[in-house]
Write an enzyme that holds these catalytic residues in place. Sequence first.
Site, PDB file in Angstrom:
ATOM      1  N   SER A   1     107.395  13.758 -86.498  1.00 59.53           N
ATOM      2  CA  SER A   1     106.572  12.722 -87.148  1.00 59.53           C
ATOM      3  C   SER A   1     106.542  11.469 -86.304  1.00 59.53           C
ATOM      4  CB  SER A   1     107.184  12.383 -88.504  1.00 59.53           C
ATOM      5  OG  SER A   1     106.550  11.255 -89.075  1.00 59.53           O
TER       6      SER A   1
ATOM      7  N   TYR B   1     114.649  10.322 -94.299  1.00 60.38           N
ATOM      8  CA  TYR B   1     113.641  11.198 -93.677  1.00 60.38           C
ATOM      9  C   TYR B   1     113.445  10.869 -92.193  1.00 60.38           C
ATOM     10  CZ  TYR B   1     108.868  13.015 -92.838  1.00 60.38           C
ATOM     11  OH  TYR B   1     107.748  13.647 -92.335  1.00 60.38           O
TER      12      TYR B   1
HETATM   13  P1  NAD Z   1     103.264  19.633 -97.698  1.00 61.71           P
HETATM   14  O1  NAD Z   1     103.946  19.173 -98.927  1.00 61.71           O
HETATM   15  O2  NAD Z   1     101.915  20.196 -97.843  1.00 61.71           O
HETATM   16  O3  NAD Z   1     104.171  20.701 -96.940  1.00 61.71           O
HETATM   17  C1  NAD Z   1     105.578  20.622 -96.936  1.00 61.71           C
HETATM   18  C2  NAD Z   1     106.114  21.964 -97.360  1.00 61.71           C
HETATM   19  O4  NAD Z   1     107.527  22.004 -97.177  1.00 61.71           O
HETATM   20  C3  NAD Z   1     105.891  22.265 -98.836  1.00 61.71           C
HETATM   21  O5  NAD Z   1     104.642  22.856 -99.074  1.00 61.71           O
HETATM   22  C4  NAD Z   1     107.035  23.228 -99.135  1.00 61.71           C
HETATM   23  O6  NAD Z   1     106.553  24.568 -99.106  1.00 61.71           O
HETATM   24  C5  NAD Z   1     107.995  23.052 -97.980  1.00 61.71           C
HETATM   25  N1  NAD Z   1     109.350  22.771 -98.480  1.00 61.71           N
HETATM   26  C6  NAD Z   1     109.933  21.577 -98.689  1.00 61.71           C
HETATM   27  N2  NAD Z   1     111.188  21.764 -99.166  1.00 61.71           N
HETATM   28  C7  NAD Z   1     111.381  23.113 -99.246  1.00 61.71           C
HETATM   29  C8  NAD Z   1     112.472  23.926 -99.656  1.00 61.71           C
HETATM   30  N3  NAD Z   1     113.636  23.395-100.076  1.00 61.71           N
HETATM   31  N4  NAD Z   1     112.305  25.264 -99.623  1.00 61.71           N
HETATM   32  C9  NAD Z   1     111.141  25.825 -99.201  1.00 61.71           C
HETATM   33  N5  NAD Z   1     110.093  25.100 -98.791  1.00 61.71           N
HETATM   34  C10 NAD Z   1     110.211  23.752 -98.809  1.00 61.71           C
HETATM   35  O7  NAD Z   1     103.258  18.393 -96.712  1.00 61.71           O
HETATM   36  P2  NAD Z   1     102.955  18.232 -95.152  1.00 61.71           P
HETATM   37  O8  NAD Z   1     102.722  16.790 -94.973  1.00 61.71           O
HETATM   38  O9  NAD Z   1     101.975  19.203 -94.675  1.00 61.71           O
HETATM   39  O10 NAD Z   1     104.364  18.561 -94.494  1.00 61.71           O
HETATM   40  C11 NAD Z   1     104.512  19.436 -93.394  1.00 61.71           C
HETATM   41  C12 NAD Z   1     105.388  18.781 -92.346  1.00 61.71           C
HETATM   42  O11 NAD Z   1     104.693  17.662 -91.809  1.00 61.71           O
HETATM   43  C13 NAD Z   1     106.711  18.259 -92.878  1.00 61.71           C
HETATM   44  O12 NAD Z   1     107.739  18.578 -91.972  1.00 61.71           O
HETATM   45  C14 NAD Z   1     106.502  16.756 -92.888  1.00 61.71           C
HETATM   46  O13 NAD Z   1     107.694  16.070 -92.758  1.00 61.71           O
HETATM   47  C15 NAD Z   1     105.603  16.599 -91.690  1.00 61.71           C
HETATM   48  N6  NAD Z   1     104.838  15.342 -91.601  1.00 61.71           N
HETATM   49  C16 NAD Z   1     103.946  15.001 -92.562  1.00 61.71           C
HETATM   50  C17 NAD Z   1     103.225  13.833 -92.428  1.00 61.71           C
HETATM   51  C18 NAD Z   1     102.215  13.412 -93.451  1.00 61.71           C
HETATM   52  O14 NAD Z   1     101.744  12.274 -93.410  1.00 61.71           O
HETATM   53  N7  NAD Z   1     101.807  14.265 -94.354  1.00 61.71           N
HETATM   54  C19 NAD Z   1     103.420  13.009 -91.324  1.00 61.71           C
HETATM   55  C20 NAD Z   1     104.339  13.383 -90.355  1.00 61.71           C
HETATM   56  C21 NAD Z   1     105.046  14.557 -90.498  1.00 61.71           C
END
Ligand code: NAD
Length: 336
Positions: free
Chosen positions: A228, A241
């Site tokens: 991130s 985080y």
């Molecule tokens: P999202 O909620 O759509 O996806 C995250 C997924 O993590 C969830 O759908 C879930 O299936 C999984 N998860 C979390 N805890 C879990 C557990 N204990 N067991 C099984 N599955 C679990 O959100 P996203 O934003 O697409 O997240 C994907 C990645 O992107 C993450 O690593 C997040 O930190 C990273 N990220 C997101 C952003 C943002 O702005 N959305 C920015 C930077 C990084």
Amino acid sequence: MNEENKISRRKVIAGLGATIAAAAVSPALAATKGFKGKVPDGPVKIMDPTTMYPKPPFKFQPQPWPGLQSKMDPIPDCGETSYKGSGRLTGRKALITGGDSGMGRAAAIAYAREGADVVINYYPTEEQDAQEVIALIKKEGRKGIAIPGDLRDEAFCVSLVQKAIDALGGLDIVVSNAGRQQAAASILDVSTEEFDSIMKTNIYAPFYIIKTALPHLPPGSAIIGTTSEQAYNPDPWLYAYGQTKAATMNYVKSLAKQLGPKGIRVNGVAPGPVWTALQVSGGTTADKQQTFGGWTMLGRPGMPAELASIYVQLAAADASFATGQIYGSSGGVGQP
Ligand code: NAD
Ligand code: MG
């Protein structure tokens, strides 16, 4: 959704429809074994990135963790109607954690359209989002396998990898994408249980998964972590985080050095603010949710579909010199 957002969304959908209608299968790629996607043979319609997706303000729409993206307004675009493959991952075998929604879902859809078979993992309450992804993968004629379970549990992570290998007949792409983000104004508001949950999901699970997968990964395999912009410049409310995303960036670089001589590439994707369920299920504060992404140079958050091609690129065989890299996509803010 306000009127401006509705209009921008209609424009996107209309634009995408026209592009899809113009798409045709190139004879060379259509001949590629197993390739079933569509390749555009005409000019690609270019779109203004400032108007192609909704802008804030967004409705405050809190959901209990881990949230369902199908309940969000607007629903995140993960490339369901827009991503077109060109056979870049034909015959590849991928495991994607967090493949039900957000970036993981965008990667899963893109991988299937590029010709890969895909196992997705997600938390059991996300079955609805997950089944939509499985249906989209199967529509491409690829294997799509859903393995729900809690990544905080080491025994589950080990069995997830073993089941994925059995189901796919091997493994050569591991996308460790699942993540937990919970905003807290002060370190005093972070319970030991929450801190532990964030560390287990974001740091321990990739360790368990990669360690179990490694003996099965042939040379040419790719490991991709989702880090991130928070790894480099953390917000004050993401004390726990932010550390885990710095750790992700760090393990990518360390493992890339360790596994390079074995022919296994390890890279990371660093998104900026992307409109996903993670943000509305505790990941950000109420006011930031409503203004989400408005601070980027494009005046809006990213959509997961806009990062799909990065996950494809890092997995593809022709990215053979890219290892230990972090590819950013953040609308002109943050790093790298
Ligand atoms: P999202 O909620 O759509 O996806 C995250 C997924 O993590 C969830 O759908 C879930 O299936 C999984 N998860 C979390 N805890 C879990 C557990 N204990 N067991 C099984 N599955 C679990 O959100 P996203 O934003 O697409 O997240 C994907 C990645 O992107 C993450 O690593 C997040 O930190 C990273 N990220 C997101 C952003 C943002 O702005 N959305 C920015 C930077 C990084
Ligand atoms: Mg989800």
